[in-house]
Design a protein around this motif. Structure first.
Motif, PDB file in Angstrom:
ATOM      1  N   GLU A 661       0.842  -1.190   0.000  1.00  0.00           N
ATOM      2  CA  GLU A 661       0.000   0.000   0.000  1.00  0.00           C
ATOM      3  C   GLU A 661       0.876   1.238   0.000  1.00  0.00           C
ATOM      4  N   ALA A 662       0.299   2.344  -0.473  1.00  0.00           N
ATOM      5  CA  ALA A 662       1.013   3.615  -0.519  1.00  0.00           C
ATOM      6  C   ALA A 662       0.140   4.723   0.026  1.00  0.00           C
ATOM      7  N   LYS A 663       0.763   5.685   0.675  1.00  0.00           N
ATOM      8  CA  LYS A 663       0.095   6.904   1.101  1.00  0.00           C
ATOM      9  C   LYS A 663       0.559   8.031   0.197  1.00  0.00           C
ATOM     10  N   VAL A 664      -0.386   8.620  -0.545  1.00  0.00           N
ATOM     11  CA  VAL A 664      -0.067   9.669  -1.502  1.00  0.00           C
ATOM     12  C   VAL A 664      -0.742  10.957  -1.079  1.00  0.00           C
ATOM     13  N   ARG A 665      -0.234  12.053  -1.605  1.00  0.00           N
ATOM     14  CA  ARG A 665      -0.791  13.358  -1.292  1.00  0.00           C
ATOM     15  C   ARG A 665      -2.210  13.454  -1.850  1.00  0.00           C
ATOM     16  N   THR A 670      -8.579  20.349   1.256  1.00  0.00           N
ATOM     17  CA  THR A 670      -9.212  20.455   2.569  1.00  0.00           C
ATOM     18  C   THR A 670      -9.009  19.192   3.406  1.00  0.00           C
ATOM     19  N   ALA A 671      -8.488  18.122   2.794  1.00  0.00           N
ATOM     20  CA  ALA A 671      -8.296  16.870   3.523  1.00  0.00           C
ATOM     21  C   ALA A 671      -7.103  17.000   4.452  1.00  0.00           C
ATOM     22  N   THR A 672      -7.241  16.431   5.637  1.00  0.00           N
ATOM     23  CA  THR A 672      -6.166  16.497   6.634  1.00  0.00           C
ATOM     24  C   THR A 672      -5.273  15.262   6.620  1.00  0.00           C
ATOM     25  N   GLU A 673      -5.731  14.180   5.985  1.00  0.00           N
ATOM     26  CA  GLU A 673      -4.964  12.946   5.950  1.00  0.00           C
ATOM     27  C   GLU A 673      -4.630  12.585   4.512  1.00  0.00           C
ATOM     28  N   PRO A 674      -3.480  11.927   4.287  1.00  0.00           N
ATOM     29  CA  PRO A 674      -3.142  11.493   2.928  1.00  0.00           C
ATOM     30  C   PRO A 674      -4.075  10.368   2.463  1.00  0.00           C
ATOM     31  N   LYS A 675      -4.082  10.165   1.170  1.00  0.00           N
ATOM     32  CA  LYS A 675      -4.947   9.157   0.569  1.00  0.00           C
ATOM     33  C   LYS A 675      -4.229   7.816   0.512  1.00  0.00           C
ATOM     34  N   LYS A 676      -4.959   6.729   0.883  1.00  0.00           N
ATOM     35  CA  LYS A 676      -4.376   5.389   0.858  1.00  0.00           C
ATOM     36  C   LYS A 676      -4.694   4.723  -0.478  1.00  0.00           C
ATOM     37  N   VAL A 677      -3.665   4.175  -1.125  1.00  0.00           N
ATOM     38  CA  VAL A 677      -3.805   3.528  -2.422  1.00  0.00           C
ATOM     39  C   VAL A 677      -3.199   2.140  -2.331  1.00  0.00           C
ATOM     40  N   ILE A 678      -3.950   1.119  -2.775  1.00  0.00           N
ATOM     41  CA  ILE A 678      -3.451  -0.261  -2.789  1.00  0.00           C
ATOM     42  C   ILE A 678      -2.719  -0.490  -4.102  1.00  0.00           C
ATOM     43  N   LEU A 679      -1.439  -0.812  -4.017  1.00  0.00           N
ATOM     44  CA  LEU A 679      -0.636  -1.077  -5.207  1.00  0.00           C
ATOM     45  C   LEU A 679      -0.634  -2.554  -5.587  1.00  0.00           C
TER      46      LEU A 679
END
Length: 930
Positions: A661-665, A670-679
């Protein structure tokens, strides 16, 4: 302003004063006294009571114009010692019975004018009048007390006739140009009325309302069009009798399309208007078939038994003798269950009897779907999904144009009842009947019935309070029972006594014993053992008989009836853990972090040898030589669960699961948390090593995984890697491939598949769900989507029947200069690679595509097709054209390419279910004999 008036008559009636007539009374009394004195002088007067009774009666006539005074003197005798008594009777006024029995409420926004001279009330602009259950809204309302009538019409301003009257009585609503209503007779005369009854719009030039039950109409138009003023079609009749919520009976009736009369007409017509479902005939469609002659299709009768059950019986008939029968039934009990049943039978005749090419066959299909509401009985559940019949039904049916159903290779059925007995431990059991049928090989496997029962896990050493810890407290066992009566047969023997001759009956009991515990805090370990006992009622005995088979000799297999059983057991252990890897790149980077999760496992399984359940015999090489080939067999061969294993095995299994998994900008500022993406999702590897084997101890290394590309699009792959090499004859040898000059592993097979489904609604964040039980293709065993073509329902042809008025308005009322075109697409790609014997070939590769596009608010086109890269050809292809004609609908399905069906189907008909029999359909069937 609002005025309530209970005085029905506003005339200024003149009532004259009551006259005493004193001068006549004085003269009359003087005359009586004179006569009395004369009589008194002649004889002794008799003592008599004298009364003066004056009766004054005022009778009120309907016009209240005259008064009547009546004087009645019974006796007038005087006595010297007694006063004259005068008794006056009270007046009696008899009122006229009022015509209006209730309060009349009326209103006018501009004014309400009471004309006492004409005895009328005028109400203007947004006026209304309410009397009992009757209400009239109009621009102008005149209430006439002289005639006890009300007259209403609209307001004509510069040629714009607005505020038409709206007459409502009870649940009936009429919108005429003008109306007259009599309070006394409760009759109404309506001009240019417009009313709606159960989906019917009725426009009448003159309407006479006799009472609440009967209405007579003149110069009437009936239509289901929503444009009442200019309908695209209507039925015209000169005289009609209308009974609200029941029926409309007319005289000579003609059908008009765009105000043009058509030759479609009837000497009389009957339109049912009941709100409930009613029984009635289903009008068939007719035409001509090139091979079977003239036909009538889909005609029959509909039985509306109750609100919970209905049945429709339909049939087809061809002049060459072919016929078809179908029965459909739907039932529902709210909050309990619902389902439907379908039985279809067809007798097919091809060619002419007595000539070459003549053939006759019968095909059938039975479907039953039953679902139970989960809330109706939480501890028990009954369900059914039945689809069985002739294997060739969907390819040979003369009244079936479903491409996706024709591609179905397997028919399956299941009827089950499950029950849960709450308690500690919990007991569950399920009794079911299953069916599986291969339409290509026509092989049928049935389990009729089978029983599954289980007792939930029991922890004998668990503490009464708190969590279980350690190897002892986590020891648990349970009990499972499986019993089955399995039948193997073919399509030709289905539902015949022969299908039960080779039935196999058996039962299997199992008691798994397991425990789990922690090792070194981070390792999860488990130990287990499984005891299994198998029962059966038939076994097999084998021996060699030199006199068998007409003296040629051979192995004879005898079936031994009677109870027999065997017992097996095994042992297992496993060890696993979870490893987390985190790589941070900083919040300023687009990819801020990577997370790798690994789950390695090691397992060990021991299966003892149960060779004691095996027997042996010899096959002599010659008749004189007793010694020969030794054959081992188990009497439990060809039984329901097969024989126990006779080979000892001890193997170690290895497995590894990976997730990346990756955490991307986040693009959302307005979002306070990064977006989680399953690679990488579930990249799995597994293999095993047989400790008890003498060669080829390593199993193939199998792998599988999924890579999310975009939302709703996953790249799925799987395959096998063989560590051993092949000899010159392409046979596996006990030599590693790398030691034979090759790579570490040899790819023996692989598969890649991609499935993608998306539409314009995905971007609107709107989702729609379809009821699979109502999907004809899904009930036939196919896919519920239109990847292999959309089903053309030849029974009713309805396209937009499930749309609500709001959905239809949203679909058709659009801004052409800012129009978002609705579309959807389904994509399926698969490729299979085979190299187990150095063939290195693509065994199959195909691409399937289905899409629908709304090119205009009322135009939809679609196509389903594909390409077979292996055979280099286009797969089954279907083109679809659908047109919403407001009150009508039209569809055309064309299958120009296909190995099974190449046909077309055209339909045009009225949307409303009230007039669903008014339709035209035409189709060309493919040659079912090819």
């Amino acid at each position: 302003m609002s005025v309530s008036n209970t005085e029905p008559n506003l005339q200024n009636n003149r009532i004259g004063a009551l006259r005493t007539l004193k001068h006549y009374l004085t003269i009359f009394l003087t005359f009586l006294l004179t006569v009395g004195g004369f009589l008194y002088g002649q004889e002794i007067p008799v003592k008599t009571e004298t009364k003066i009774i004056i009766t004054d009666t005022l009778e009120k006539s309907p016009s209240l114009e005259t008064d009547t005074l009546s004087l009645n003197f019974k006796s007038f005798l005087t006595e010297t010692n007694e006063r004259v008594k005068d008794t006056v009777k009270s007046d009696t006024l008899i009122p006229v019975k009022e015509v209006l029995a209730d309060v009349v409420e009326y209103y006018g926004e501009d004014y309400v004018y009471l004309d006492r001279k004409e005895n009328k009330v005028y109400m203007y602009n947004k006026a209304y009048i309410i009397y009992e259950d009757m209400r009239i809204d109009a621009g102008l309302i005149i209430l006439d007390y002289n005639k006890n009538e009300v007259y209403a019409k609209g307001i004509d301003s510069a040629g714009d006739y607005r505020q038409r009257p709206v007459f409502i009585q009870g649940s009936n609503k009429v919108e005429p140009d003008s109306i007259r209503y009599n309070f006394n007779s409760k009759k109404a005369l309506v001009f240019n009325s417009r009313t709606e009854q159960n989906g019917f719009n009725v426009i009448s030039e003159v309407t006479k309302k006799v009472n609440d039950s009967v209405i007579y109409l003149r110069n009437v138009r009936f239509t289901t069009s929503k444009n009442i003023d200019d309908p695209e079609y209507y039925f015209y009749t000169r005289k009609a009798k209308f009974i609200p919520k029941k029926k409309i009976v007319t005289g000579l009736t003609n059908m008009y399309i765009a105000d043009v009369p058509t030759p479609v007409g009837l000497p009389f017509a009957y339109f049912p208007l009941t709100e409930d479902r009613t029984s009635g005939f289903i009008i068939p469609s007719f035409g001509e078939n090139n091979s079977r002659g003239f036909f009538f299709q889909n005609g029959g009768y509909y039985f509306a038994i109750s609100d919970y059950l209905d049945i429709s019986a339909m049939g087809d008939y061809y002049t060459n003798g072919s016929y078809a029968l179908r029965g459909e039934s739907s039932y529902v009990m709210r909050y309990k269950f619902r389902g439907n049943v379908s039985v279809r039978f067809e007798n097919l005749i091809d060619g002419e009897r007595g000539f070459p090419g003549f053939s006759q066959s019968s095909i059938y299909n039975i479907r039953w779907t039953h679902t139970q509401d989960a809330k109706s009985s939480p501890s028990s559940r009954f369900s059914a999904s039945v689809n069985l019949g002739s294997s060739k039904y969907f390819t040979e049916s003369i009244n079936q144009t479903n491409n996706a159903s024709a591609l179905v290779n397997t028919l399956s059925s299941s009827v089950s009842y499950s029950k849960t007995f709450e308690g500690d431990p919990q007991v569950n059991f399920t009794i079911a009947a299953t069916h599986s049928q291969n339409t290509q090989t026509q092989q049928i496997s049935m389990s009729l019935p089978n029983l599954n029962a289980s007792v939930s896990r029991i922890y004998p050493f668990a503490p009464k309070d708190g969590t279980k810890k350690g190897i002892i407290e986590n020891i648990n066992f349970q009990y499972n029972l499986t019993a089955e009566n399995r039948i193997q047969t073919t399509d030709s023997l289905f539902f015949k006594p022969e299908m039960f001759h080779n039935a196999q009956v058996g039962a299997q009991h199992s008691i798994p014993l397991t425990t789990n515990f922690k090792v070194l805090k981070y390792l999860s370990a488990s130990l287990g053992s499984n005891y299994r006992e198998t029962w059966m009622l038939k076994t097999t005995r084998q021996y060699y008989d030199e006199n068998a088979f007409n003296g040629r000799g051979g192995i004879v297999k005898d079936t031994i009836s009677g109870f027999d059983s065997y017992r097996t057991y095994n042992f297992s252990a496993s060890l696993g853990t979870t490893v987390y890897g985190l790589f941070n790149f900083g919040k300023d980077n687009k990819i801020q972090a990577l997370r790798h999760v690994m789950r390695p496992t090691v397992g060990y399984v021991v299966n003892p040898s149960f060779d004691r359940y095996y027997d042996e015999f010899r096959i002599p090489l010659t008749a004189e030589e007793a010694a020969g080939e030794l054959v081992q067999y188990s009497r439990f061969e060809n039984t329901l669960y097969g024989p126990p294993g006779k080979t000892y095995s001890s193997s170690i299994g290895l497995g590894l699961s990976n997730t990346l998994e990756a955490k991307v900008r986040n693009r959302d500022t307005t979002a306070t948390e990064p977006k989680k993406v399953i690679l990488l999702n579930n990249l799995n590897f597994s293999t095993a090593y047989n400790l008890a084997g003498d060669s080829l101890q390593w199993s193939d290394l199998r792998f599988s995984g999924s890579i999310p590309v975009v939302p709703k699009l996953d790249f799925n792959f799987s395959g096998s890697l063989d560590p051993y090499a092949l000899d010159n004859n392409n046979r596996k040898i006990d030599v590693f491939n790398i030691d034979n000059g090759g790579s570490l592993f040899r790819l023996t097979n692989a598969n890649v598949s991609i499935n993608y489904s998306f539409s314009s609604k995905d971007f609107d964040k709107r989702t729609t769900s379809k009821d699979r039980l109502e999907n004809e293709t899904f009930r036939n065993g196919g896919r519920p989507d239109d990847l292999f073509g959309e089903a053309a329902d030849i029974y009713d042809g309805q396209i937009y029947e499930d749309e609500s008025p709001e959905e239809e308005e949203a679909r058709t009322n659009v801004d052409w200069y800012n129009y978002s075109i609705p579309w959807d697409m389904r994509l399926a790609y698969t490729i299979t690679y085979a190299n187990d014997r150095r063939q290195s070939e693509i065994s199959s590769q195909s691409l399937m595509l289905s899409t629908n596009l709304t090119v205009a608010p009322r135009w939809t086109v679609g196509v389903s097709s594909g390409y077979d890269f292996k055979n280099k050809g286009v797969t089954l292809t279907q083109f679809r054209f659908q047109r919403d004609l407001e009150s009508w609908q039209m569809s055309f399905n064309w299958t120009p390419i296909g190995s099974i069906n190449t046909a077309w189907y055209f339909f045009i008909g009225i949307k409303s279910s009230m007039l669903s029999d008014i339709k035209y359909d035409k189709r060309r069937e493919s040659d079912k004999r090819l």
